[in-house]
Design an enzyme around this catalytic site. Structure first.
Site, PDB file in Angstrom:
ATOM      1  N   LYS A 255       0.856  -1.185   0.000  1.00 13.98           N
ATOM      2  CA  LYS A 255       0.000   0.000   0.000  1.00 13.98           C
ATOM      3  C   LYS A 255       0.895   1.238   0.000  1.00 13.98           C
ATOM      4  O   LYS A 255       1.699   1.418   0.906  1.00 13.98           O
ATOM      5  CB  LYS A 255      -0.906  -0.013   1.240  1.00 13.98           C
ATOM      6  N   ASP A 260      -2.541  10.276   3.315  1.00  7.36           N
ATOM      7  CA  ASP A 260      -3.931   9.870   3.503  1.00  7.36           C
ATOM      8  C   ASP A 260      -4.636  10.911   4.386  1.00  7.36           C
ATOM      9  O   ASP A 260      -4.573  10.842   5.609  1.00  7.36           O
ATOM     10  CB  ASP A 260      -3.977   8.480   4.156  1.00  7.36           C
ATOM     11  N   LYS A 267      -9.781  13.138   8.115  1.00 11.54           N
ATOM     12  CA  LYS A 267      -9.234  12.777   9.429  1.00 11.54           C
ATOM     13  C   LYS A 267      -9.141  14.018  10.308  1.00 11.54           C
ATOM     14  O   LYS A 267      -9.023  15.127   9.788  1.00 11.54           O
ATOM     15  CB  LYS A 267      -7.829  12.199   9.254  1.00 11.54           C
ATOM     16  N   ASP A 278       1.786   6.632   5.274  1.00 11.22           N
ATOM     17  CA  ASP A 278       0.829   5.628   4.806  1.00 11.22           C
ATOM     18  C   ASP A 278       1.312   4.910   3.535  1.00 11.22           C
ATOM     19  O   ASP A 278       0.591   4.102   2.969  1.00 11.22           O
ATOM     20  CB  ASP A 278      -0.529   6.310   4.574  1.00 11.22           C
ATOM     21  N   ASP A 337     -12.054   7.123   3.878  1.00  4.97           N
ATOM     22  CA  ASP A 337     -10.810   6.943   4.631  1.00  4.97           C
ATOM     23  C   ASP A 337     -10.357   5.475   4.648  1.00  4.97           C
ATOM     24  O   ASP A 337      -9.231   5.179   5.023  1.00  4.97           O
ATOM     25  CB  ASP A 337     -10.992   7.476   6.063  1.00  4.97           C
ATOM     26  N   GLU A 339      -9.346   3.738   2.335  1.00  2.00           N
ATOM     27  CA  GLU A 339      -8.909   3.804   0.930  1.00  2.00           C
ATOM     28  C   GLU A 339      -7.856   2.756   0.590  1.00  2.00           C
ATOM     29  O   GLU A 339      -7.741   2.348  -0.552  1.00  2.00           O
ATOM     30  CB  GLU A 339      -8.383   5.207   0.622  1.00  2.00           C
ATOM     31  N   ARG A 341      -7.612  -0.367   1.271  1.00  2.71           N
ATOM     32  CA  ARG A 341      -8.161  -1.634   0.765  1.00  2.71           C
ATOM     33  C   ARG A 341      -8.693  -1.492  -0.659  1.00  2.71           C
ATOM     34  O   ARG A 341      -8.682  -2.443  -1.439  1.00  2.71           O
ATOM     35  CB  ARG A 341      -9.221  -2.172   1.733  1.00  2.71           C
TER      36      ARG A 341
HETATM   37  N1  BES Z   1      -4.050   4.743   6.855  1.00  7.79           N
HETATM   38  C1  BES Z   1      -5.138   4.483   7.717  1.00  7.79           C
HETATM   39  C2  BES Z   1      -4.786   3.524   8.846  1.00  7.79           C
HETATM   40  C3  BES Z   1      -3.762   4.008   9.834  1.00  7.79           C
HETATM   41  C4  BES Z   1      -4.176   4.553  11.036  1.00  7.79           C
HETATM   42  C5  BES Z   1      -2.409   3.867   9.586  1.00  7.79           C
HETATM   43  C6  BES Z   1      -3.230   4.970  11.963  1.00  7.79           C
HETATM   44  C7  BES Z   1      -1.470   4.290  10.501  1.00  7.79           C
HETATM   45  C8  BES Z   1      -1.883   4.837  11.696  1.00  7.79           C
HETATM   46  C9  BES Z   1      -6.313   3.884   6.940  1.00  7.79           C
HETATM   47  O1  BES Z   1      -6.406   4.279   5.624  1.00  7.79           O
HETATM   48  C10 BES Z   1      -7.559   4.328   7.638  1.00  7.79           C
HETATM   49  O2  BES Z   1      -7.781   5.497   7.665  1.00  7.79           O
HETATM   50  N2  BES Z   1      -8.291   3.390   8.185  1.00  7.79           N
HETATM   51  C11 BES Z   1      -9.470   3.697   8.898  1.00  7.79           C
HETATM   52  C12 BES Z   1     -10.510   2.662   8.533  1.00  7.79           C
HETATM   53  C13 BES Z   1     -11.877   3.003   8.977  1.00  7.79           C
HETATM   54  C14 BES Z   1     -12.403   4.188   8.206  1.00  7.79           C
HETATM   55  C15 BES Z   1     -12.763   1.803   8.765  1.00  7.79           C
HETATM   56  C16 BES Z   1      -9.145   3.641  10.386  1.00  7.79           C
HETATM   57  O3  BES Z   1      -8.335   2.813  10.785  1.00  7.79           O
HETATM   58  O4  BES Z   1      -9.664   4.464  11.126  1.00  7.79           O
HETATM   59 ZN    ZN Z   2      -4.591   4.859   4.702  1.00  8.34          ZN
HETATM   60 ZN    ZN Z   3      -7.509   6.112   5.408  1.00  7.41          ZN
END
Ligand code: BES
Ligand code: ZN
Ligand code: ZN
Length: 496
Positions: A255, A260, A267, A278, A337, A339, A341
């Site tokens: 990824k 992000d 966020k 990310d 968010d 994204e 996946r």
């Molecule tokens: N890049 C983030 C995950 C992440 C969080 C990486 C903290 C490093 C540190 C990912 O794209 C994301 O935002 N995931 C969301 C998913 C949710 C919307 C289902 C998350 O983990 O909050």
């Molecule tokens: Zn991400």
């Molecule tokens: Zn994200």
């Protein structure tokens, strides 16, 4: 990188830091050469202070000789039965923190090099060098490097030299991941990631790139949907390192979100800056291929990364949008968010149609939930193959990069069923966020492929320093993958 030398007769006099590595039982660990230099009284004093040192107990003394201070560090290696590569590497990292001198000329005398443990010096040095990484390119005043040279005194000079030559290339890969991850997103953007990948050509890696038009033709709408809000280009980059077609084919997928923001599901400001990291999954893939190529390993590996920026603008993807992925599956984008996946859905399917490796391992900073589940100690492991998990666990134990398997079964699929499309990109419930993310990815994996997904969202970065890294980027994953691939292939001319 710090220069590391091995010799049977180290130059004790010119070293200003002397490290003595001692096992727990041996009371007479001060070598006679050191005794001669320090005299009986000082030597006895040090020996008395340090008898029966437990693993990772470190004592530090300043000894004045001919008007010059020598920093003497005694480090406990623990009990013989528990010696491992990881235990010496970590000890090296811990000792790094105790060194008080600047520009230190370090001499290491390791008393634990016994039969079966001849390479302890190179592992110890590897820990010191791994930990020494710094990132000061944006500081106008540079710090003086802590260590300028390491000399290890060893009876097994040749084996340590050859082992360290290999370890040095792995460290190079780890450090380059830390560099890429630490660079801010205004520098490490998709074009810069492409440049990093193209640099591997010099090492004999075949690099191919899909741009927007190529991806449109292939129908990679899940990935392209994420890129819509950004002014920057998106790429899928393949890096083929195939020096032995008879070795098992392994694909590493990463990824690569160079930033992000969360997209329209923006966020919160606090911590958003961390999302420059990310792209770590993609960096781990580049770093691992670099490591293999530097070692001239005999392997059959391809890295495939999706490099995209998740931003907001008038053309950004919206919650509720439906996209048709390259595989033909339709996805409701419930949360912009989630994204990573979406990007991986198309990259994984592209891997299947183009390379179809028998083993696919993806690295992704996929979910914040993995930190809730496992903290910073373990990365989350998800897989459709027990055998692959065993092999990964074995590699993990050797290098000390820990992974913990979490469940992945049909029932979690229920949570990501969509009313309007085949699947949606977030679960309906509140729990098991990392598992539903993995269950989503599995939709884009062929059943015959042995696949593992490694969620490194919490291990890629730490606010505190760790055994082998300073606070910040860890480079987690390169050492694990290098070990795994070399166990399955022929590396360095010898099967490990
Ligand atoms: N890049 C983030 C995950 C992440 C969080 C990486 C903290 C490093 C540190 C990912 O794209 C994301 O935002 N995931 C969301 C998913 C949710 C919307 C289902 C998350 O983990 O909050
Ligand atoms: Zn991400
Ligand atoms: Zn994200």
């Amino acid at each position: 990188m710090i220069n590391v030398v091995f010799s049977t007769n180290a130059d004790l006099k010119s070293a200003n830091v002397l490290v003595l590595v001692s096992d727990e039982i041996n009371k007479d660990f001060v070598p006679h050469t050191v005794k001669e230099m320090f005299g009986d009284e000082v030597s006895r004093g040090i020996a008395n202070e340090c008898s029966e040192l437990k693993y990772n107990t470190i004592k530090s003394f300043d000894v004045v000789i001919n008007g010059e201070i020598k920093n003497v560090i005694v480090a406990g290696a623990g009990k013989k039965e528990k010696y491992t590569r990881a235990s010496f590497e970590k000890l090296g990292g811990y000792v790094f923190d105790k060194i008080t001198a600047k520009n230190a000329n370090v001499c290491v005398i390791n008393n634990c090099e016994i039969e079966g443990n001849e390479r302890a010096s190179s592992y110890f040095a590897s820990g010191l060098v791994l930990k020494s990484w710094t990132f000061d390119k944006y500081k106008t005043t540079k710090e003086t490097p802590k260590i300028s040279q390491i000399e290890c005194q060893t009876e097994y000079e040749r084996s340590n030299r050859s082992t360290f030559d290999c370890l040095e290339k792995i460290i190079n890969g780890v450090h380059s991941v830390r560099d890429m991850v630490t660079e801010p997103a205004n520098v490490m953007d998709p074009d810069k990631m492409l440049e990093e990948s193209l640099a591997l050509k010099e090492l004999g890696v075949k690099v191919t790139v899909l741009n927007k038009e190529d991806m449109e033709k292939l129908g990679m709408n899940a990935l392209l949907g994420v890129a819509k809000g950004s002014d920057k280009p998106a790429y899928v980059i393949s890096m083929e390192y195939k020096t032995d077609e008879s070795a098992p084919s392994i694909s590493l997928v990463g990824k690569g979100l160079t930033f992000d923001s969360g997209g329209l599901c923006l966020k919160p400001a606090k911590g958003m800056g961390e999302m420059k990291g990310d792209m770590t999954g993609a960096a781990v893939v580049i770093g691992t291929i670099k490591t293999l190529a530097l070692q001239k390993a005999k392997a059959n590996v391809v890295g495939v990364i999706g490099v995209v920026e998740n931003m907001i603008s008038g053309s950004a993807q919206k919650p509720g949008d439906v996209v048709v992925a390259m595989s033909g599956k339709t996805i409701e984008v419930d949360n912009t968010d989630a994204e990573g996946r979406l990007v991986l859905a198309d990259v994984l399917w592209y891997e299947h149609t183009k390379y179809n490796s028998s083993i696919v391992i993806d690295f992704a900073t996929l979910t914040g939930a993995i930190q809730v589940a496992l903290g910073h100690e373990y990365a989350g492991l998800f897989s459709n193959s027990d055998e692959l998990c065993d092999e990964l666990q074995q590699a993990s134990q050797t290098v000390g990069e820990k992974i913990w398997r979490l469940p992945l079964q049909q029932s979690y699929e229920e949570d990501i069923k969509s009313d309007i499309a085949d699947i949606k990109n977030v679960g309906s419930g509140r729990g098991a966020g990392s598992i539903t993310a993995a269950a989503f990815l599995q939709n884009f994996i062929d059943e015959k492929t042995k696949w593992a997904h490694i969620d490194i969202a919490a291990t890629e970065w730490d606010k505190k320093h760790r055994a082998l890294s300073q606070k910040g980027a860890t480079g987690f994953g390169v050492r694990l993958m290098n070990e795994f691939i070399c166990n399955k292939s022929f590396c360095n001319g010898e099967q490990k």
